[in-house]
Design an enzyme around this catalytic site. Structure first.
Site, PDB file in Angstrom:
ATOM      1  N   ASP A   1      53.386 -61.024 -51.792  1.00 14.89           N
ATOM      2  CA  ASP A   1      54.152 -61.476 -52.960  1.00 14.89           C
ATOM      3  C   ASP A   1      54.896 -60.298 -53.593  1.00 14.89           C
ATOM      4  O   ASP A   1      54.550 -59.813 -54.669  1.00 14.89           O
ATOM      5  CB  ASP A   1      53.215 -62.134 -53.970  1.00 14.89           C
ATOM      6  CG  ASP A   1      53.981 -62.873 -55.069  1.00 14.89           C
ATOM      7  OD1 ASP A   1      55.207 -63.063 -54.908  1.00 14.89           O
ATOM      8  OD2 ASP A   1      53.348 -63.244 -56.083  1.00 14.89           O
TER       9      ASP A   1
ATOM     10  N   GLY B   1      56.298 -60.965 -61.654  1.00 12.96           N
ATOM     11  CA  GLY B   1      57.259 -59.995 -61.164  1.00 12.96           C
ATOM     12  C   GLY B   1      57.308 -58.704 -61.956  1.00 12.96           C
ATOM     13  O   GLY B   1      57.879 -57.715 -61.508  1.00 12.96           O
TER      14      GLY B   1
END
Length: 310
Positions: free
Chosen positions: A128, A230
């Site tokens: 990820d 993120g």
């Protein structure tokens, strides 16, 4: 429509003014000091200058990210589940809020998106991590990049690090001001055990993979949340801010025995370096912080060796 109009307005403003944003100190890995993420607090202006917002015109902010280079942003792969079309995205650099009209901020178009090939586009997937290439380079006065760790650098449980973002403060509304929260790194095996407590639906399978890192509190109450995805998890190591994690996933927010899970950045430093080199970008580097009461620019660029150790 309002967000799209503001995007166009700010882009025109950047063109007319030469694209100059807030003047930040040219010291890599060192914010300009003057101390919503659930349980966090408002950050001070310039404290986390590598923090950026990834936005889509129709929806505004969708994820956080961190500047590691004049044209590169590090973020999470799952932020691009909607689309990999770079034309849909912009990156807001500078400022403390999500307002596109905030002074001393810059809105930059995205040229390309690089998602790690190991990512499976599912919940709690390995890999990820993603890199966003900006359409135009930032000027030295506009940004301060965060330092990256050495490949496979050991991360000691108990180390207190900081997570930042504009994510939900109560599992719902986004924060209006950038939030910061100090969280301790957790042992991966202990984190694995916690995720199987109290009838978890994850029973019978490994949850915390080797490229993941846990940080947070056993009792919950403080955590990253939706919208923080993120964004960076940074630690003060050897007088430099090092990004060790990327906010990735969790079950709910700030729940007991469900600490935040982050992509372990040291596991992907080689991939980051390779991606930058293949796309004709110089290797990243960072300066250590100056000692003493005043910040000064060190004359020597301290590059983190790959591979190596902190």
């Amino acid at each position: 429509m309002e967000v799209w109009v503001r995007c166009i307005f700010l882009l025109l403003l950047q063109i007319l003014t030469g694209g100059h944003g807030d003047i930040l100190p040219l010291v890599w890995g060192h914010p300009r000091d003057a101390g919503k993420i659930i349980g966090g607090q408002d950050a001070l202006q310039g404290k986390w200058p590598w923090q950026v917002s990834l936005c889509i015109a129709e929806d505004g902010h969708i994820c956080g990210g961190s500047l590691i280079h004049e044209v590169w942003v590090l973020t999470a792969a799952h932020c691009f589940r909607r689309s990999l079309n770079p034309r849909l995205y912009h990156v807001k650099v500078g400022g403390l809020t999500l307002s596109l009209l905030e002074p001393h901020s810059t809105l930059v178009a995205v040229r390309d998106i690089f998602v790690h090939p190991a990512y499976l586009w599912g919940d709690a997937s390995s890999g990820d991590i993603a890199l966003v290439q900006l359409d135009t380079p930032l000027q030295p006065s506009q940004f301060t990049p965060v330092c990256l760790p050495a490949a496979q650098a050991p991360l000691s449980p108990g180390t207190v690090c900081w997570v930042t973002g504009w994510g939900a403060t109560q599992e719902r509304d986004l924060a209006s001001v950038l939030q910061e929260l100090a969280v301790p790194l957790l042992d991966s095996e202990e984190c694995e055990k916690m995720y199987h407590i109290r009838g978890s639906s994850l029973s019978g399978k490994r949850v915390i993979q080797s490229d993941m890192l846990c940080a947070g509190f056993v009792e919950g109450q403080k955590d990253s949340c939706q919208g923080d995805s993120g964004g960076p998890l940074v630690c003060d190591i050897n007088s430099s801010w090092i990004q060790v994690g990327i906010t990735s996933w969790g079950i709910g927010c700030a729940r007991p025995h469900r600490p935040g899970v982050y992509t372990r950045v040291p596991a992907y430093v080689h991939w980051i370096q390779k991606t930058l080199e293949e796309n004709r970008s110089d290797a990243y580097g960072c300066h250590s912080r100056a000692s003493g009461p005043h910040q000064i620019l060190l004359p020597v660029l301290l590059a983190f060796a790959l591979p190596g150790s902190l």
